[in-house]
Scaffold this motif. Structure first.
Motif, mmCIF file in Angstrom:
data_model
loop_
_atom_site.group_PDB
_atom_site.id
_atom_site.type_symbol
_atom_site.label_atom_id
_atom_site.label_comp_id
_atom_site.label_asym_id
_atom_site.label_seq_id
_atom_site.Cartn_x
_atom_site.Cartn_y
_atom_site.Cartn_z
ATOM 1 N N ASP A 148 76.253 58.292 78.384
ATOM 2 C CA ASP A 148 75.958 58.689 76.998
ATOM 3 C C ASP A 148 77.072 58.182 76.091
ATOM 4 O O ASP A 148 78.238 58.138 76.494
ATOM 5 N N LYS B 180 64.410 61.315 78.859
ATOM 6 C CA LYS B 180 64.256 62.766 79.009
ATOM 7 C C LYS B 180 63.008 63.221 78.287
ATOM 8 O O LYS B 180 62.884 63.016 77.075
ATOM 9 N N SER C 156 70.437 75.698 72.923
ATOM 10 C CA SER C 156 69.605 74.551 73.280
ATOM 11 C C SER C 156 70.458 73.512 73.991
ATOM 12 O O SER C 156 71.621 73.304 73.640
ATOM 13 N N GLY D 83 63.633 67.689 78.203
ATOM 14 C CA GLY D 83 64.758 68.112 79.052
ATOM 15 C C GLY D 83 64.606 67.693 80.505
ATOM 16 O O GLY D 83 65.568 67.710 81.257
ATOM 17 N N GLY E 137 75.443 68.747 78.634
ATOM 18 C CA GLY E 137 75.937 68.678 80.003
ATOM 19 C C GLY E 137 75.072 67.780 80.848
ATOM 20 O O GLY E 137 74.081 67.215 80.382
ATOM 21 N N LEU E 138 75.453 67.655 82.103
ATOM 22 C CA LEU E 138 74.714 66.814 83.048
ATOM 23 C C LEU E 138 74.705 67.501 84.411
ATOM 24 O O LEU E 138 75.608 68.289 84.726
ATOM 25 N N PRO F 168 68.700 66.036 72.778
ATOM 26 C CA PRO F 168 69.307 66.197 71.452
ATOM 27 C C PRO F 168 68.593 67.214 70.572
ATOM 28 O O PRO F 168 67.364 67.241 70.519
ATOM 29 N N TYR G 104 81.577 80.260 76.244
ATOM 30 C CA TYR G 104 80.133 80.339 75.974
ATOM 31 C C TYR G 104 79.879 81.576 75.133
ATOM 32 O O TYR G 104 80.676 82.520 75.163
ATOM 33 N N HIS H 291 66.596 73.018 88.059
ATOM 34 C CA HIS H 291 67.417 72.114 87.239
ATOM 35 C C HIS H 291 68.761 72.804 87.021
ATOM 36 O O HIS H 291 68.825 74.017 86.852
ATOM 37 N N GLU I 92 75.563 66.220 87.039
ATOM 38 C CA GLU I 92 76.764 65.785 87.748
ATOM 39 C C GLU I 92 78.024 66.550 87.328
ATOM 40 O O GLU I 92 79.073 66.423 87.947
ATOM 41 N N THR J 28 79.330 59.046 82.042
ATOM 42 C CA THR J 28 78.100 59.812 81.772
ATOM 43 C C THR J 28 76.898 58.948 81.418
ATOM 44 O O THR J 28 75.761 59.400 81.534
ATOM 45 N N GLY K 187 74.530 72.951 73.357
ATOM 46 C CA GLY K 187 75.538 72.513 74.312
ATOM 47 C C GLY K 187 75.074 71.213 74.923
ATOM 48 O O GLY K 187 73.943 70.766 74.693
ATOM 49 N N LYS L 181 72.564 54.530 79.527
ATOM 50 C CA LYS L 181 71.904 54.523 80.845
ATOM 51 C C LYS L 181 70.384 54.429 80.666
ATOM 52 O O LYS L 181 69.865 54.604 79.565
ATOM 53 N N PRO M 27 76.694 72.300 84.804
ATOM 54 C CA PRO M 27 76.513 71.095 84.017
ATOM 55 C C PRO M 27 77.293 71.080 82.700
ATOM 56 O O PRO M 27 77.611 70.013 82.205
HETATM 57 N N1 4UW Z 1 72.191 66.239 73.317
HETATM 58 C C1 4UW Z 1 71.807 65.004 73.706
HETATM 59 C C2 4UW Z 1 72.388 67.234 74.208
HETATM 60 C C3 4UW Z 1 72.160 66.938 75.585
HETATM 61 C C4 4UW Z 1 71.729 65.613 75.911
HETATM 62 C C5 4UW Z 1 71.931 66.778 77.733
HETATM 63 O O1 4UW Z 1 69.125 66.551 83.525
HETATM 64 P P1 4UW Z 1 70.560 66.275 83.291
HETATM 65 O O2 4UW Z 1 71.368 65.711 84.391
HETATM 66 O O3 4UW Z 1 71.334 67.582 82.857
HETATM 67 C C6 4UW Z 1 71.132 68.295 81.724
HETATM 68 C C7 4UW Z 1 71.969 69.462 81.515
HETATM 69 C C8 4UW Z 1 71.995 70.046 80.278
HETATM 70 C C9 4UW Z 1 72.635 71.281 79.944
HETATM 71 C C10 4UW Z 1 72.931 72.200 80.845
HETATM 72 C C11 4UW Z 1 73.559 73.471 80.514
HETATM 73 C C12 4UW Z 1 73.806 73.718 79.115
HETATM 74 O O4 4UW Z 1 74.297 74.809 78.749
HETATM 75 C C13 4UW Z 1 73.451 72.745 78.212
HETATM 76 O O5 4UW Z 1 73.644 73.020 76.924
HETATM 77 C C14 4UW Z 1 73.173 74.234 76.450
HETATM 78 C C15 4UW Z 1 72.891 71.566 78.610
HETATM 79 O O6 4UW Z 1 70.275 68.006 80.935
HETATM 80 O O7 4UW Z 1 70.590 65.293 82.053
HETATM 81 C C16 4UW Z 1 71.786 64.867 81.471
HETATM 82 C C17 4UW Z 1 71.497 64.050 80.256
HETATM 83 O O8 4UW Z 1 70.734 64.803 79.307
HETATM 84 C C18 4UW Z 1 71.099 64.411 77.980
HETATM 85 C C19 4UW Z 1 72.201 63.362 78.135
HETATM 86 O O9 4UW Z 1 71.659 62.076 78.088
HETATM 87 C C20 4UW Z 1 72.745 63.662 79.514
HETATM 88 O O10 4UW Z 1 73.382 62.562 80.128
HETATM 89 N N2 4UW Z 1 71.579 65.584 77.242
HETATM 90 N N3 4UW Z 1 72.272 67.626 76.731
HETATM 91 N N4 4UW Z 1 72.737 68.427 73.781
HETATM 92 N N5 4UW Z 1 71.556 64.668 74.983
#
Ligand code: 4UW
Length: 537
Positions: free
Chosen positions: A410, A431, A303, A434, A330-331, A307, A217, A234, A333, A408, A328, A427, A336
């Protein structure tokens, strides 16, 4: 033969201990920050808390939690906006060996009750402004009986028979060691389908994630000051804003939530250098009339959670050329973050989400053929992947494929140089800025309205706001005399019954029949096509 994609980074040391022990014990996994260094600053009051005080006060609260008869492995819930008290509750719970379930502060009473019941929480920490919502939730018919002694306010004053968190502090407890595989957190996520479910995140999931973050990171050090606006409830806020900076020895400025003026003032006042955000925050900053010189200290923004396109990044960096933006993915699950880029890497890879983090393996699997492909559903495996959904064996088994792969939902592609891009979602999830909006929840709510014969909810992309907006397709029970008024009435009816981010901001569209497969599944792809055609008209 499956094509397994490996992280190019060697795995870091993965400690086998509890989160509390990892953060405050003597593990030497990372250069232990100065105990007297400032860990958190309350962005509104200016109150500063040292790292050693954070640990000590968590142990004081842990003793109080135990004195209430709460045992190791019991579940407690936190319902509040970001504050130092929120952090004290979380880490106090950790020191006491309690499973902590953080709930979104925007929840309506029924949404909150779902999490209280599903998580089996028997102790609740609540922000003073949210006590009313909690009491409404606990007055609903299927609510559990939680005695007032087990409802504790995240504030320095007690109110109406409820104790303040500070009243609970006692002589500090020394945490007992417990298995790193035990469950630490239950954040709620709808996953690929259905209602919000408890994601069982173990101690090992979190400590592995932070060790991986500390390898790749954006490095935080010395003069960095972190912006703490993402909700701690979250997983993005919880892992990356609350936990990781504690291992870097840099302060986090806590703000209750994103609000333009207070965020700008805090950045200026505390000389914040690094911010974790979601894409719509960039839009607000680009259009803000109040920015002036207030962002001078900021060097970079990360961010995630939705997306972030190349165009928005470029517009932002043109307006604020000294601030670099990266991304970045993540999820909930996966604890993240699974993919990430430093600010430097983002120079050449804008629009992508980065390379696979250390400890993760990935596959891209074509939904139709079930075979590995160039473009396919992203499957992930590794020590940061959740244990499963809390008390929900069916959802857990549906979300893991043979070999322990987590699906995932995605769709991704990977370039030759190892950088991934997220290109679609298979899925149901929507969002909004976020925040998770599970369509199944809104559909169930809409179907409880007598005027609705059938309903389906999808996300509509708004370029202006850099987010999806939830839109309902409705089959009216009887043809309304005034269609426009009916559509408005339905959108209004939803408001207040759900968290504000689930409101039907993408509108209500009337339709003759919801497209469904022979087995009765909503064909969301068809609705998305319909939405595209409507836009083209
Ligand atoms: N681009 C496109 C992305 C992206 C995305 C997520 O609510 P959740 O379960 O979890 C999150 C966690 C995101 C996250 C955490 C820590 C971190 O450093 C970081 O990047 C900086 C991101 O959002 O939702 C998960 C769903 O959110 C979408 C995607 O569909 C995923 O399955 N998502 N990040 N950059 N889509």
């Amino acid at each position: 033969m499956s094509r397994i994609l490996e992280s190019i980074h060697p795995p870091p040391f993965l400690p086998k201990c509890s989160i509390f022990d990892y953060l405050f014990g003597d593990h030497q996994c990372y250069p232990t920050p100065d105990p007297k260094g400032i860990a958190f600053i309350d962005g509104l009051s200016g109150k500063k808390v040292q790292r050693q005080q954070v640990a000590h006060q968590a142990r004081q609260l842990a003793a109080g939690i135990r004195s209430l008869g709460v045992k190791q492995g019991d579940v407690m819930l936190i319902f509040g906006m970001n504050s130092y008290e929120w952090i004290n509750a979380l880490l106090g719970g950790q020191a006491a060996g309690v499973v902590v379930s953080p709930a979104s502060y925007a929840y309506s009473p029924p949404e909150l009750l779902h999490q209280i019941n599903d998580s089996t929480a028997s102790l609740i920490f609540v922000g003073p402004l949210l006590l009313d919502t909690l009491l409404k939730a606990l007055a609903l018919p299927d609510a559990p009986k939680i005695p007032p002694s087990r409802i504790v306010l995240l504030s320095d004053t007690s109110t109406a028979g409820y104790k303040s968190i500070y009243d609970l502090w006692q002589a500090p407890l020394t945490p007992e060691p417990y298995a790193e595989s035990s469950t630490a957190y239950l954040c709620y996520s709808s996953g690929t389908t259905g209602r919000a479910k408890g994601v069982e995140t173990s101690h090992h999931n979190i400590t592995s994630e932070i060790q991986a973050l500390n390898t790749v990171y954006e490095p935080l050090a010395d003069k960095d000051v972190v912006l703490g606006i993402l909700p701690f409830s979250h997983i993005y806020g919880l892992s990356v804003v609350l936990h990781q900076p504690l291992t870097r020895g840099v302060p986090v400025v806590i703000l209750p939530r994103f609000e333009e003026i207070s965020v700008l003032s805090a950045i200026e006042k505390y000389k914040i250098t690094w911010g974790l955000v979601v894409p719509p925050v960039l839009i607000v900053l680009i259009h803000s009339k109040n920015v002036g010189n207030k962002l001078k200290s900021l060097r970079g923004l990360m961010s995630g959670a939705a997306p972030l396109g190349r165009e928005l990044t470029a517009t932002f960096e043109k307006k604020f050329p000294w601030i670099k933006v990266t991304q970045g993915y993540g999820l909930t699950e996966t604890s993240p973050v699974t993919h990430v880029m430093t600010l430097d890497e983002s120079r050449t890879h804008s629009g992508q989400v980065g390379r696979l983090m250390p400890t993760f393996q990935a596959r891209l699997v074509d939904a139709e053929s079930g075979k590995d492909a160039e473009r396919g559903e992203l499957w992930l495996r590794g020590p940061c992947v959740m244990k499963g959904y809390w008390r929900n064996a069916e959802a857990t088994s549906n979300t893991f494929a043979e070999g322990g792969w987590f699906k995932t939902g995605d769709v991704a592609v990977v370039a030759e140089d190892g950088y991934f891009a997220i290109v679609d979602r298979v899925k149901e999830l929507i969002k909004y800025k976020g925040f998770q909006v599970p369509p199944a929840e809104l559909e169930a709510l809409l179907l409880s309205n007598d005027q609705v014969a059938d309903a389906a909810v999808i996300g509509i992309w708004s370029k202006d706001q850099a987010t999806e907006l939830p839109r309902a397709y409705i089959v009216p029970a009887t043809k309304p005399a005034d269609a426009a008024a009916f559509r408005k009435e339905i959108a209004k009816w939803v408001e207040g019954k759900v968290a504000h981010y689930k409101n039907l901001r993408g509108g209500v569209v009337l339709i003759d029949a919801i497209p469904k497969s022979p087995s009765g599944k909503i064909l969301r792809k068809d609705l998305r096509l319909l939405a595209k055609e409507e836009k083209a008209k």
